[in-house]
Design an enzyme around this catalytic site. Structure first.
Site, PDB file in Angstrom:
ATOM      1  N   TYR A 139      -3.072  13.674   7.697  1.00 16.71           N
ATOM      2  CA  TYR A 139      -2.007  13.212   6.906  1.00 16.71           C
ATOM      3  C   TYR A 139      -0.612  13.977   7.343  1.00 16.71           C
ATOM      4  CZ  TYR A 139       1.016  13.222   2.667  1.00 16.71           C
ATOM      5  OH  TYR A 139       1.874  12.999   1.861  1.00 16.71           O
TER       6      TYR A 139
ATOM      7  N   ASN B 155       0.896  -1.321   0.008  1.00 14.72           N
ATOM      8  CA  ASN B 155      -0.036   0.097   0.105  1.00 14.72           C
ATOM      9  C   ASN B 155       0.768   1.204   0.029  1.00 14.72           C
ATOM     10  OD1 ASN B 155      -2.426  -1.032   0.005  1.00 14.72           O
ATOM     11  ND2 ASN B 155      -2.422  -1.353   2.417  1.00 14.72           N
TER      12      ASN B 155
ATOM     13  N   LYS C 253       3.405  12.441   8.323  1.00 20.26           N
ATOM     14  CA  LYS C 253       4.617  12.917   7.845  1.00 20.26           C
ATOM     15  C   LYS C 253       5.678  13.484   8.703  1.00 20.26           C
ATOM     16  CE  LYS C 253       3.797  11.381   3.730  1.00 20.26           C
ATOM     17  NZ  LYS C 253       4.700  10.098   3.335  1.00 20.26           N
TER      18      LYS C 253
END
Length: 226
Positions: free
Chosen positions: A130, A65, A134
């Site tokens: 998100y 993925n 990161k």
């Protein structure tokens, strides 16, 4: 001893069936490297592999993925989405590194390159989930550099800016996010791939634990129009 990209037995690039991942896989192959390609689309994977072989490289196809980006606000993010995003964006690379890094040590050395993002350090009103993943990858980059660097495995990260490919003669909605930057435009997947080739090669043999911004100056400088 430092080695070129091509001298590594296998270059594994996750999420390599499109955009940045694909450009990195193709750039490594162009250097003569053996590239293991993985992504969510078998059809795109076969297309990438055919392109790599056409350039004279070698490739295996693995199924994995890629990173995912739900652009929702915090209040609109449910727990299932939270768990899914962290599973793909943090848990998967964490345990892949846990498996691969010791093997690199046993083999005499290696290089790990993580992908961060400019929005890990410059907040925007959507995508908090998100951006936090990161940020985690940037922290892991430094921790892994300290953990594995003394054993011959260099760990660094790339933080891309807005990287999209607009159709010829057409604009892209994401271009607005690069206004006021030194570059004044979106980046290309190839620009990020060039940075990855650098971090994997001899030229960066003394580089450990950095996050290399390839973002057109988005997080470093603001251009004020006169």
């Amino acid at each position: 001893m430092a080695r070129t990209v091509a001298s590594y037995r296998t270059n594994r690039v996750t999420g390599a069936t499109s955009n940045i991942g694909r450009a990195i896989a193709e750039a490594f192959a162009a250097e003569g490297a053996h590239v293991a390609v993985s992504g969510r689309s078998p059809e795109r994977g076969r297309e990438v592999v055919e392109g790599i072989r056409a350039r004279g490289g070698l490739a295996d196809v693995l199924v994995n993925n890629a990173g995912i980006y739900p652009g929702d606000t915090t209040a609109a993010t449910d727990e299932k989405t939270f768990d899914e995003v962290y599973a793909v964006n943090v848990k998967a690379p964490f345990f892949l590194t846990a498996a691969v890094a010791p093997a690199m040590v046993d083999a005499g050395g290696g290089t790990i390159i993580n992908l961060g993002s400019w929005i890990a350090r410059l907040g925007i009103p959507v995508g908090a989930l998100y951006s936090s993943t990161k940020g985690a990858m940037e922290t892991l980059t430094r921790a892994w550099a300290a953990e594995f660097g003394p054993h011959g495995v260099r760990v660094n990260a790339i933080s891309p800016g807005v990287v999209q490919t607009a159709a010829p003669g057409e604009g892209h909605p994401a271009e607005v996010m690069m206004k006021g930057t030194p570059a004044g435009r979106m980046g290309t997947p190839e620009a990020v791939a060039d940075a990855a080739v650098y971090l994997a090669g001899d030229e960066s043999s003394f580089v450990h634990g950095i996050v290399l911004d390839v973002d057109g100056g988005r997080t470093a400088a603001a251009v004020i129009a006169g």
